[in-house]
Design an enzyme around this catalytic site. Sequence first.
Site, PDB file in Angstrom:
ATOM      1  N   GLU A 156       0.839  -1.172  -0.003  1.00 11.42           N
ATOM      2  CA  GLU A 156       0.058  -0.050  -0.112  1.00 11.42           C
ATOM      3  C   GLU A 156       0.915   1.335   0.015  1.00 11.42           C
ATOM      4  O   GLU A 156       2.084   1.307   0.447  1.00 11.42           O
ATOM      5  CB  GLU A 156      -0.931   0.033   1.380  1.00 11.42           C
ATOM      6  CG  GLU A 156      -1.822   1.154   1.369  1.00 11.42           C
ATOM      7  CD  GLU A 156      -2.770   1.060   2.572  1.00 11.42           C
ATOM      8  OE1 GLU A 156      -2.806   0.017   3.309  1.00 11.42           O
ATOM      9  OE2 GLU A 156      -3.808   1.932   2.544  1.00 11.42           O
ATOM     10  N   ASN A 172     -12.334  -1.006  -0.800  1.00 11.04           N
ATOM     11  CA  ASN A 172     -11.729  -1.459   0.466  1.00 11.04           C
ATOM     12  C   ASN A 172     -12.229  -1.357   1.915  1.00 11.04           C
ATOM     13  O   ASN A 172     -12.764  -0.081   1.841  1.00 11.04           O
ATOM     14  CB  ASN A 172     -10.278  -1.322   0.273  1.00 11.04           C
ATOM     15  CG  ASN A 172      -9.507  -1.709   1.542  1.00 11.04           C
ATOM     16  OD1 ASN A 172      -9.125  -2.519   1.896  1.00 11.04           O
ATOM     17  ND2 ASN A 172      -9.275  -0.505   2.515  1.00 11.04           N
ATOM     18  N   GLU A 173     -12.632  -2.187   2.704  1.00  9.31           N
ATOM     19  CA  GLU A 173     -13.205  -1.987   3.724  1.00  9.31           C
ATOM     20  C   GLU A 173     -14.032  -1.073   3.490  1.00  9.31           C
ATOM     21  O   GLU A 173     -14.133   0.191   4.270  1.00  9.31           O
ATOM     22  CB  GLU A 173     -12.128  -1.384   4.668  1.00  9.31           C
ATOM     23  CG  GLU A 173     -11.100  -2.602   5.135  1.00  9.31           C
ATOM     24  CD  GLU A 173     -10.294  -2.435   6.373  1.00  9.31           C
ATOM     25  OE1 GLU A 173     -10.258  -1.307   6.936  1.00  9.31           O
ATOM     26  OE2 GLU A 173      -9.645  -3.213   6.715  1.00  9.31           O
ATOM     27  N   GLU A 227      -5.919  -8.863   3.911  1.00  9.04           N
ATOM     28  CA  GLU A 227      -5.216  -8.371   4.746  1.00  9.04           C
ATOM     29  C   GLU A 227      -5.238  -9.195   6.016  1.00  9.04           C
ATOM     30  O   GLU A 227      -6.289  -9.459   6.667  1.00  9.04           O
ATOM     31  CB  GLU A 227      -5.576  -6.897   5.065  1.00  9.04           C
ATOM     32  CG  GLU A 227      -5.601  -5.868   4.102  1.00  9.04           C
ATOM     33  CD  GLU A 227      -5.974  -4.765   4.307  1.00  9.04           C
ATOM     34  OE1 GLU A 227      -5.894  -4.091   5.732  1.00  9.04           O
ATOM     35  OE2 GLU A 227      -6.225  -3.887   3.443  1.00  9.04           O
ATOM     36  N   GLN A 250       2.195  -6.027   5.747  1.00  9.76           N
ATOM     37  CA  GLN A 250       2.426  -5.716   4.276  1.00  9.76           C
ATOM     38  C   GLN A 250       3.683  -6.309   4.036  1.00  9.76           C
ATOM     39  O   GLN A 250       4.435  -6.708   5.002  1.00  9.76           O
ATOM     40  CB  GLN A 250       2.114  -4.316   4.301  1.00  9.76           C
ATOM     41  CG  GLN A 250       0.718  -3.778   4.477  1.00  9.76           C
ATOM     42  CD  GLN A 250       0.488  -2.573   3.872  1.00  9.76           C
ATOM     43  OE1 GLN A 250       1.118  -1.955   2.892  1.00  9.76           O
ATOM     44  NE2 GLN A 250      -1.013  -1.902   4.370  1.00  9.76           N
TER      45      GLN A 250
HETATM   46  O1  AHR Z   1      -3.033  -2.416   6.160  1.00  4.68           O
HETATM   47  C1  AHR Z   1      -3.194  -1.038   6.952  1.00  4.68           C
HETATM   48  C2  AHR Z   1      -4.752  -0.841   6.792  1.00  4.68           C
HETATM   49  O2  AHR Z   1      -5.394  -1.610   7.528  1.00  4.68           O
HETATM   50  C3  AHR Z   1      -5.188  -0.936   5.586  1.00  4.68           C
HETATM   51  O3  AHR Z   1      -5.202   0.061   4.832  1.00  4.68           O
HETATM   52  C4  AHR Z   1      -6.782  -0.875   5.549  1.00  4.68           C
HETATM   53  O4  AHR Z   1      -7.433  -1.881   4.740  1.00  4.68           O
HETATM   54  C5  AHR Z   1      -6.775  -1.652   7.273  1.00  4.68           C
HETATM   55  O5  AHR Z   1      -7.638  -1.276   8.113  1.00  4.68           O
END
Ligand code: AHR
Length: 556
Positions: free
Chosen positions: A68, A227-228, A353, A403
């Site tokens: 990211e 996302n989310e 994630e 990540q």
């Molecule tokens: O990985 C960090 C963050 O955690 C991501 O941007 C988000 O999708 C999650 O809440």
Amino acid sequence: MADIPRRDFVRSALVGGAALALPKMAPIVSLIGAGGRRRSTLADSHIEVRLDSPIGVIAPEIYGHFTEHLGGVIYDGVWVGEDSKIPNVGGIRKALVDALTLIKPSVIRWPGGCFADSYDWRDGVGPRDQRPTRTNFWADDPGLRRVSDGPAKFDPNAFGTNEFMRFCRLVGAQPYLAANVRSLDARAFDAWIEYCNAPPDATTWSRMRAAAGDREPYGVRYWGVGNEAWGCGGNFTPAEYAEEYRRFTAGGAPQFGVDLRYVASGPSGTDRAWTTQLFDALHERGAVESVWGLSVHHYSSAPDAGADAVTFDERGWYDLLSSASDMDTVIDTTWAILAGADPRHHVKLVIDEWGAWHKSQPIADPSHLFESQSTIRDAVVAALTLNIFNRHADKVAMANVAQMINCIQSVFLAHEDQFTVTPVYHVFAMYAGHQGGRSVQTDVSAPRHTWTRKDGREAGLPGLSASASVKNQTVTITVANCSMTEPRVAEIAVRGWGGMRWLRATTLAAGSVHDVNSFANPETVKPVTVALPVSGWPLVREFPPASVTQLEIGLI
Ligand code: AHR
């Protein structure tokens, strides 16, 4: 350490088709220890690998990564720039390319995360020196308050779609793009697909791609639709998001001959309400059929002292492992809800994630938001999580560790010309053999560890975590010893077995559970591989405390 009664262990193995009855009592056995030496000891654990009980093929995509535009992930982590003195391949950190390629990074998710729902992909294409600088989604995070202005706060867009695709090509990974649903419209989504997948010379976007050096289409299959969506991705209700999902995917998006696989934004952890209501709303809109995967996020953490990435205490060790092992419940719960909404189960789980999230303690640069060191505790978290994915190979179609570099469960750490792999990296290397293998049922019995949480509640954790797969006449068994202090000695039986040609063990353990791989000492925590003598049955193996082991057995 409490040694609670083991559940029944089927004490039989088929050796050359004949059942081998094992004694009822834990036997004194000839032990092959970590160094390959034999001695006699008492087995306290059992692992039965059932070649006759297949679960499903382990999608290589389970061994995926996530990058990211956050802190030091892209800038300083992946991208150093073509003019940099740091060795690079077209601007991408060479040390990362070399090390990542070795662990077969099947798929990489990009550009977020929360960042994705603020990102306009059009800012990241075209001549690099003409790209705009934009405020990063994370710019206002309290962790960056005292950090000077730079790419973590203001994104120069030097790393865009072409650069990401080249990164994927260099390391042999498939791209998985997360589209912006919160602040862009469906037309921009269509255009991104066109930029990536339209034939050369067919459209203005594909000509622009070619002008940047990538004439052939990328053929991107995996597309995250936001996302989310329940949080940073728009704060939608399930019904509102279902409407957006339908708008982005129904009929309109160009295919260009690619089997597009849409990933809908799913729950955080076991949020039943989101998943149930989302699928009700998707049903009402006739949109369930187009969903290929449901994104699920689960981060593990340990409260209080356990949150410190390196100086955790014993409770912090077990609290974190317990939180990670909740992944099993997350998968079962979400899958059970899907059973009602999608009885054919054509929608698979995409755990895009996951990882251990500690107190942020940037290592060499304060702009590395959510960065912390990794120890063998994080390696055990990775091992038990990947074992869970393997055991749910029929449900999980993709997973992406969060990540890849300089953030949360970092597989790598880097700053300027400094670089190291973390203990987590070695787990991915040891588990790579599972990719594409047939996951088989693996029954484990081991002394259970019990402890008291800070709030006084009693908790328990299975002593060993394991999974197994078969591929090309090789059985790969991966085992995490979840005890911080106790070795385990396990009898290992393989049912449906024809005989053994060779046997190899790789063990990852640390001198101290607080050891780390630093830039100065990058090999403090690293695995050791030994070829073992082909033995009779049962195979017996000692698993050191706080360790991860990979056993590879060549079948006759
Ligand atoms: O990985 C960090 C963050 O955690 C991501 O941007 C988000 O999708 C999650 O809440």
